[in-house]
Write a protein that holds these residues in place. Structure first.
Motif: not given
Lengths: 429, 429
Positions: B189, B221-222, B406, B410
């Motif tokens: 990520y 999700t990267g 996200s 993260n």
């Protein structure tokens, strides 16, 4: 000119091994359909040189429009560009200066250095026409396979592909005469498919030939009924389908149909909220923020949506939403009483006209005999007047949360219709 | 025995006109892959008798496992069953008593009358083997096309199809010897695809032949890196891929890889929350409840997630989260100061160890020169100690909300790792 038929071809091992869900094909085909271009097939193949060539050979025999997505990334596993050069017998590559400029601009805007890998994205087979990609680095490419076949290659990133599609459709329109495909979709909520089908037997058999009916069940949107025509005059067909929908509305009780467009509950609810001029807030337990999230997904949400709260424990239901401790003690958190107090507490907390609340058991754990997994109470408070409803669903956690959310949106929708109808009645008097 | 290759075939006009996204194919292929069965193609075709027969004829020549979903509903537009009878040359139908029993039980449980339309769902071509469907009314059917080809027909409702798939895989295993397909996926990520690709050039070219690498970018999700082998000894291949992943970890800075399984950020965050023993709450503005909704989607969320709030107006940021009016006046709602106060206000409101907050501009409107659309401030308060981060994304509203979510997950993940590392350090001392 013959009827054009399109094939959508997605390329990528990630699709074939099921690592990603292909959403591009649905997007492309819905837009092509609107433009009168029939999609007759969809195919997914891997990042494999021979497989790509083999499939393109077959597809280009059967269809006159081929739309490929994917395999255009900057990394070595992406081989679509090379495969297309080979398939079209082209050995020369050229740098597209428009795309190169865009690539440099994108990286400048983001304050990043442009690498050679990035620049290479502007290199394309010399025999294609480029549609520059303003949203990303890989351009779209158009190949003339023969006098009656066009092949388009688009990047697989949905956001980029979506921005390029209008140009693709323009080019198809310039080269072919699309047919007059028509669809009309009616959205229903609250009746199971088989029951609905039984209710509609007579109506269904009275549909004029040439009109095709399909039932589209979906846990989030309810069952949509789609009428389609593939030939004949567009306006006449639309008029004919309108008449069919009018008779359908006589068969179904009012309120079951929530839209006569291809729609979803949240769009209808947000339109009703806009026209009611009222503000809303949301108190969620089992739905965990999903109702808020769905309402906020619409641009302009701040006009009517003021806020939401997820009280996932009894303590926070009591301390933040003012639910009485005895309510939870005597009736449990999943109860008419708790849902009502949550809605009213939420309305006061956010100072809105309306508040909606949910409390239920999404599973897998937490169910009892009297309150099994899938149970939910929903309450709506309109300026202090509270209405409740109870439902039971039979899915897993994910599906239950989706159904709970739709059930709540539908309950809110029905309340909003009453409010708007009453207002109109009062204005008339 | 030759390598088996499977083709997944989805049937339904709703797919070809783009009205629904086909999620079944991805689910089926991921399960088949795990079981060592390679899916070499996916095809979608319409509810058209001739088209179904034509495609099945072609597919059954090329593949030895065919899995069909869709077209088994109780309504007239669903014709898969009839097409399969014709394709396999069968004129006789029979009622499957197991499935009939299930149908009657389902309707009894829901307190509804069984109609003839419902009962008809248990009628199948006489030449197929039935796998009863416990979750719905349409059973799965297995046809022996010839000595080396099996055809499975499954209902299109994802929830029902998913429950039937293990039996399908059992039958394939009994009839063929699946190969040893192996995949290992590493999730990263925070680094764009082209930058990552440049960083990994040397590593990539040092990969043993036989190991295939793919980059899988996804806004939620990267970028995931997938290593695959399709031949050879399973254990040896897994060991080899493990070594490759070890060297990969030496190339990338710590923290960039968030999982060495095919995973998503929320799963990693919830595992970290579980092992930290700390509780969390969420204060959202621009993400509108999505962070809460994503955390609550996991079973057992109540162990660590206590609640969330969406303060979509300045007023509610002030009145509920105790953000100082001067903060918003002096710095605006999208600021380090506001995000910090939101996080701390949320932590105190819900009485949790940790709180995370977001405030930003999802668009399309609301951007300024100094705070353009796509700007977000995220804050995490851990027992009163607050950390902030600022980011800028370049998508539309939907995509920005996904990226914001996200990014927040993260940021929370990195904080949780620090907390857990510190705790272990303290325990050691």
């Amino acid at each position: 000119m013959t009827n054009i038929e399109a094939c959508i071809c997605t390329i990528g091992d990630e699709i074939l091994i099921g690592q990603i869900v292909d959403t591009n094909s649905a997007f492309i085909s819905s837009r092509l359909n609107e433009a009168g271009i029939k999609v007759a097939s969809m195919v997914s193949i891997g990042d494999d040189f021979d497989q790509i060539i083999e499939n393109l050979t077959r597809i280009s025999r059967d269809f006159n429009v081929i739309i490929i997505t994917g395999g255009l990334g900057p990394t070595k596993d992406d081989i679509t560009k090379k495969a297309l050069a080979r398939f079209t017998g082209c050995n020369e590559y050229t740098t597209n200066s428009n795309q190169l400029e865009i690539i440099e601009r994108i990286f400048e805007k983001r304050g990043m250095a442009v690498t050679q890998t990035n620049r290479d994205q502007a290199i394309v087979p010399a025999n294609c026409v480029v549609i520059p990609n303003e949203k990303g680095t890989a351009p779209a490419m158009v190949f003339n396979i023969d006098s009656s076949t066009l092949l388009f290659s688009l990047p697989g990133v949905p956001y980029e592909m979506e921005a390029l599609l209008p140009s693709v459709i323009d080019i198809i329109n310039q080269n072919f005469s699309p047919r007059n495909i028509c669809h009309r979709t009616v959205c229903t909520y609250g009746i199971p498919e088989s029951t609905l089908s039984d209710m509609l037997t007579t109506w269904e058999s009275s549909l004029p030939s040439g009109i095709k009916l399909a039932y589209l069940p979906n846990p989030a949107t309810g069952i949509r009924l789609r009428l389609s025509t593939y030939n004949g005059d567009k306006n006449a067909n639309l008029k004919l389908m309108d008449t069919c929908i009018q008779t359908l509305k006589e068969v179904l009780a009012p309120g079951i149909i929530y839209s006569e467009q291809d729609d979803n509950l949240e769009s209808v609810v947000t339109r009703l909220l806009e026209s009611s001029g009222m503000t809303v807030s949301v108190a969620e337990s089992c739905t965990g923020g999903k109702i808020s999230s769905v309402l906020v997904s619409k641009p302009g949400a701040s006009n009517y949506y003021k806020g939401g709260i997820v009280t996932y424990s009894n303590d926070t239901k009591i301390s933040i939403l003012n639910v009485a401790p005895q309510t939870i003690e005597n009736h449990g958190a999943v109860s008419l009483e708790c849902a009502s107090q949550m809605a009213e507490g939420c309305r006061l907390l956010f100072g809105t006209d309306i508040a909606i609340s949910t409390t239920g058991i999404a599973g897998p754990g937490g169910g009892t005999d009297s309150k099994p997994v899938g149970s939910i109470w929903i309450a709506v408070s309109v300026r202090g007047k509270v209405k409740c409803t109870k439902s039971l669903f039979f899915g897993d956690r994910e599906r239950n949360i989706i159904r709970f959310t739709s059930e709540a949106l539908n309950f809110l929708r029905k309340e909003l219709i009453l409010i708007i109808d009453n207002k109109q009645l009062i204005n008339k008097v």
